[in-house]
Design a protein around this motif. Structure first.
Motif, PDB file in Angstrom:
ATOM      1  N   THR A  97      35.514 -33.168  25.336  1.00  0.00           N
ATOM      2  CA  THR A  97      34.961 -34.097  24.338  1.00  0.00           C
ATOM      3  C   THR A  97      34.571 -33.387  23.045  1.00  0.00           C
ATOM      4  O   THR A  97      34.561 -34.003  21.982  1.00  0.00           O
ATOM      5  CB  THR A  97      33.730 -34.825  24.912  1.00  0.00           C
ATOM      6  N   SER A  98      34.270 -32.090  23.140  1.00  0.00           N
ATOM      7  CA  SER A  98      33.825 -31.361  21.946  1.00  0.00           C
ATOM      8  C   SER A  98      34.976 -30.916  21.055  1.00  0.00           C
ATOM      9  O   SER A  98      34.757 -30.332  19.989  1.00  0.00           O
ATOM     10  CB  SER A  98      32.997 -30.132  22.362  1.00  0.00           C
ATOM     11  N   LEU A 134      37.364 -33.082  19.851  1.00  0.00           N
ATOM     12  CA  LEU A 134      37.849 -34.188  19.029  1.00  0.00           C
ATOM     13  C   LEU A 134      37.423 -34.072  17.575  1.00  0.00           C
ATOM     14  O   LEU A 134      38.259 -34.153  16.662  1.00  0.00           O
ATOM     15  CB  LEU A 134      37.360 -35.513  19.621  1.00  0.00           C
ATOM     16  N   ILE A 135      36.138 -33.886  17.349  1.00  0.00           N
ATOM     17  CA  ILE A 135      35.620 -33.898  15.969  1.00  0.00           C
ATOM     18  C   ILE A 135      36.207 -32.764  15.130  1.00  0.00           C
ATOM     19  O   ILE A 135      36.663 -32.997  14.002  1.00  0.00           O
ATOM     20  CB  ILE A 135      34.083 -33.862  15.966  1.00  0.00           C
ATOM     21  N   MET A 165      37.375 -39.026  25.913  1.00  0.00           N
ATOM     22  CA  MET A 165      36.713 -38.693  24.652  1.00  0.00           C
ATOM     23  C   MET A 165      35.486 -39.569  24.397  1.00  0.00           C
ATOM     24  O   MET A 165      34.855 -39.485  23.356  1.00  0.00           O
ATOM     25  CB  MET A 165      37.689 -38.871  23.487  1.00  0.00           C
ATOM     26  N   SER A 196      32.263 -39.988  24.447  1.00  0.00           N
ATOM     27  CA  SER A 196      30.904 -39.464  24.495  1.00  0.00           C
ATOM     28  C   SER A 196      30.131 -40.082  23.340  1.00  0.00           C
ATOM     29  O   SER A 196      30.693 -40.364  22.278  1.00  0.00           O
ATOM     30  CB  SER A 196      30.901 -37.938  24.366  1.00  0.00           C
ATOM     31  N   ASN A 202      30.448 -38.094  20.132  1.00  0.00           N
ATOM     32  CA  ASN A 202      31.735 -38.226  19.457  1.00  0.00           C
ATOM     33  C   ASN A 202      31.816 -39.511  18.642  1.00  0.00           C
ATOM     34  O   ASN A 202      32.236 -39.512  17.485  1.00  0.00           O
ATOM     35  CB  ASN A 202      32.874 -38.223  20.482  1.00  0.00           C
TER      36      ASN A 202
END
Length: 518
Positions: A228-229, A231-232, A255, A257, A260
Motif C-alpha cells: 500500500t505504501s 502507490l503514492i 491499495m 488503505s 492512501n
C-alpha cells in the motif's frame, strides 16, 4: 530433353533439390543444388534452380537417391520478424531514448523472441540472422542503462506515445513481487509477504499503465515494504513527470488503505479502488433493512462508506433512500458502489460450498487444519462457524467499489466499467512475468536489478504496441513470423537470395502494422 526441377526426399529426412532431364523412362540428374532441412532452405534452393532454368519449366516431386551437394546455404535471416520488432522499437522512440544503444536494443528485443538470460542474448539474436553484440557490450549496456538514466527517458517516450494517441485521464496501478534465488538479503532484496508463499528474498514492483495496459511507469522497492505504501510515490512521480493534474487512479482492494485514499484526495486526484467484502454488511445494512437482501442481476446500490473503520455515522438508517455522496455533506465518508451479478453469485456460491466442505472435514477430523475458513474454536473444540458462513452466502454475488468521484461527474456504471479495466494491468504483469519472464531474477546488485526492470518495461511497451495494432499476442506474432526466413545460397561462386512465401496470417500482420508506419 527439357531440364526440370526435381525434389527428392533423402534417407536423412532432408529434401534434395536437383536439375534433371528425362532419358526414356528414367530421370538423369544434371546438377544437384543441395539438400534443404527446412522450408526456408527448400524455398531458396528451388529459387536457385529456377534461376538456372528457362522460365516456365515444371517442378516435380520424385523419390530417389541424391547425389552430392552443389549449393551452399550461406545465411538465413528472419528479416520480417526483425523488421517488425525494430520498427515498433523505433516508432515508440525507444531507440532515441536509449541513445541508439545497440546492446540495449538487442536485450529488449531478444526478450520478445525468447525470454532468457543476458548470457544467451547473442544466441537468440544470431538465430534470427542478425549480427549479435558481444556479451561484454551487453553488460556495458546494462551499466549505461543506469548511469544514463534510460528508465526516465523510456518512460518519457512511453508518455509521449500515449498522449499522442489516447486519453490519459485514467491510469491503472498494481503491484507484484519478483523473487531471487539467493540465500541472503541485502539493501533491496528482502524476505517479505509473498503471494506465492516463497521465503526467498524479493522486491516489490509497481506498474502504472494506461487504460489499455500500455506501460507508463515502473518502480521497485524493498521486498519487506508494504504494498500500500508504493502507490503514492508512483502516482506523484508520474504526475510530476507528465504534468497531468486531473487524473483518476484505478487500483485493486490491496491499495485500499485509509492513508492512501486520503493522500490521493488531498492531492486532487480521483481514485477508484476495489472495496473489501468486510465492509459490505455495514455499507448495505440500511438497504437490507428496507429492501431485503434479494438482489436482481445487474442491480447497483450507490451509497457511502466510512473513511476509517466499518461503522458509518453519516448514513441515516431511518431513511429509505441511499445518500448521494457529497464531499462537503459527508466529510467522514467516501462514495461506495455495490453491484450484484448473478454470474458472480454462481461463482462465489461454488467457492463457498467448497470452503464449507473443507471446513466440515476439518471439524470432523478428516483433514488437518491449516487456516481453514469457517472453522472456529469454542470451548477448545473446532466447530463450523455457521454465522460467518451465512453472512458470506448473503453477500455472494456482490462486488464493491470505493471512489471520491461524485455521481454528477461519473455515474455508477462508469465507475464499475473503469475498475474492470484493471485486467489490462494484470495482463501486462502476466506478460512481464511469463511471456517476458522477468522472474526469477538472478542479478546481484541494485543497479543490475534496476537495469533489468528497465529492459522488461521497454520490452513490455513494444509487446503492447504490437498487440494493440495486430490483435494477437507477442508470442503468436513471433511464432508466425520467425520461420519466414530469407535464405542466401552460393552456387558455383554466385549468391542468390530467396525471399520467403508470406503466409495469409503474416500478411494480415503486415497489413495491420502499415497504418503505424505513416
Amino acid at each position: 530433353m527439357s531440364p526440370y526441377i526435381r525434389k527428392v526426399r533423402t534417407a536423412s529426412g532432408a529434401t534434395a533439390v536437383q536439375i534433371a532431364v528425362k532419358e526414356g523412362r528414367r530421370d538423369k540428374v544434371v546438377e544437384h543444388l543441395g539438400s534443404a532441412h527446412d522450408e526456408a532452405e527448400l524455398a531458396a534452393l528451388v529459387e536457385a534452380a529456377r534461376a538456372r532454368l528457362h522460365p516456365g519449366q515444371l517442378v516435380l516431386d520424385l523419390d530417389g537417391p541424391a547425389p552430392r551437394a552443389g549449393a551452399v546455404v550461406e545465411a538465413k535471416r528472419s528479416a520480417l520478424l526483425w523488421d517488425v520488432l525494430t520498427g515498433a522499437y523505433e516508432a515508440l522512440g525507444l531507440d532515441e531514448a536509449a541513445g541508439g544503444d545497440e546492446g540495449f536494443r538487442q536485450m529488449v528485443l531478444a526478450r520478445l523472441v525468447e525470454p532468457t538470460s543476458k548470457e544467451q542474448v547473442p544466441r537468440v539474436i544470431s538465430e534470427l540472422g542478425v549480427q549479435p553484440a558481444s556479451r561484454r557490450t551487453l553488460f556495458r549496456s546494462l551499466s549505461r542503462c543506469v548511469t544514463g538514466d534510460y528508465r526516465s527517458r523510456i518512460q518519457a517516450a512511453c508518455l509521449r506515445h500515449v498522449t499522442g494517441r489516447g486519453d490519459l485521464s485514467l491510469c491503472l496501478y498494481d503491484v507484484t513481487t519478483l523473487y531471487f534465488e539467493a540465500e541472503e538479503e541485502d539493501s533491496l532484496r528482502k524476505v517479505g509477504y509473498s503471494k506465492e508463499r516463497k521465503v526467498d528474498p524479493q522486491i516489490i514492483v509497481g506498474l502504472l499503465v494506461d487504460r489499455a495496459g500500455f506501460p507508463l511507469q515502473i518502480g521497485c522497492w524493498e521486498g519487506n515494504k508494504a504494498e500500500t505504501s508504493t502507490l503514492i510515490p508512483m502516482i506523484e512521480g508520474f504526475r510530476k513527470a507528465s504534468g497531468i493534474e486531473h487524473l483518476v487512479v484505478v487500483a485493486d482492494a490491496g491499495m485500499l488503505s485509509a492513508g492512501n485514499l486520503e493522500a490521493l484526495d488531498q492531492a486532487g486526484l480521483g481514485f477508484i479502488v476495489g472495496s473489501r467484502m468486510t465492509k459490505a454488511p455495514a455499507d448495505l445494512a440500511a438497504h437490507f433493512a428496507w429492501h431485503g437482501d434479494a438482489l436482481a442481476d445487474g442491480q447497483v446500490i450507490d451509497t457511502i462508506t466510512p473513511r476509517r473503520g466499518t461503522r458509518s455515522t453519516e448514513r441515516d438508517d431511518k431513511t429509505r433512500d441511499e445518500p448521494v455522496w457529497d464531499p462537503q455533506q459527508h466529510p467522514a465518508s467516501w462514495r461506495a458502489v455495490w453491484a450484484y451479478s448473478a454470474r458472480r453469485f454462481a461463482r462465489d456460491n461454488k467457492t463457498l460450498t467448497a470452503q464449507e466442505n473443507r471446513a466440515r472435514a476439518v471439524v470432523a477430523g478428516d483433514r488437518r487444519p491449516k487456516g481453514t475458513r469457517f472453522v472456529t474454536t469454542r470451548k477448545g473444540d473446532q466447530v463450523l462457524d455457521e454465522q460467518a458462513l451465512a453472512r458470506a452466502r448473503r453477500l455472494a454475488g456482490l462486488k464493491g467499489y470505493v471512489t471520491n468521484i461524485p455521481a454528477t461527474v461519473m455515474p455508477a456504471s462508469e465507475v464499475i466499467a473503469s475498475y474492470h479495466e484493471l485486467w489490462h494491468v494484470e495482463q501486462s504483469f502476466r506478460m512481464s512475468k511469463h511471456d517476458l519472464r522477468a522472474r526469477p531474477v538472478f542479478h546481484h546488485t541494485h543497479d543490475a536489478i534496476q537495469a533489468h526492470l528497465t529492459i522488461v518495461m521497454a520490452a513490455l511497451a513494444v509487446a503492447r504496441h504490437l498487440q494493440q495494432a495486430t490483435g494477437i499476442s507477442i508470442k503468436q506474432l513471433v511464432r508466425e513470423l520467425k520461420p519466414l526466413q530469407e535464405v542466401t545460397i552460393t552456387i558455383n561462386g554466385h549468391q542468390i537470395t530467396a525471399q520467403p512465401t508470406i503466409t495469409p496470417q503474416a500478411q494480415q500482420i503486415i497489413n495491420d502494422l502499415k497504418p503505424l508506419a505513416h
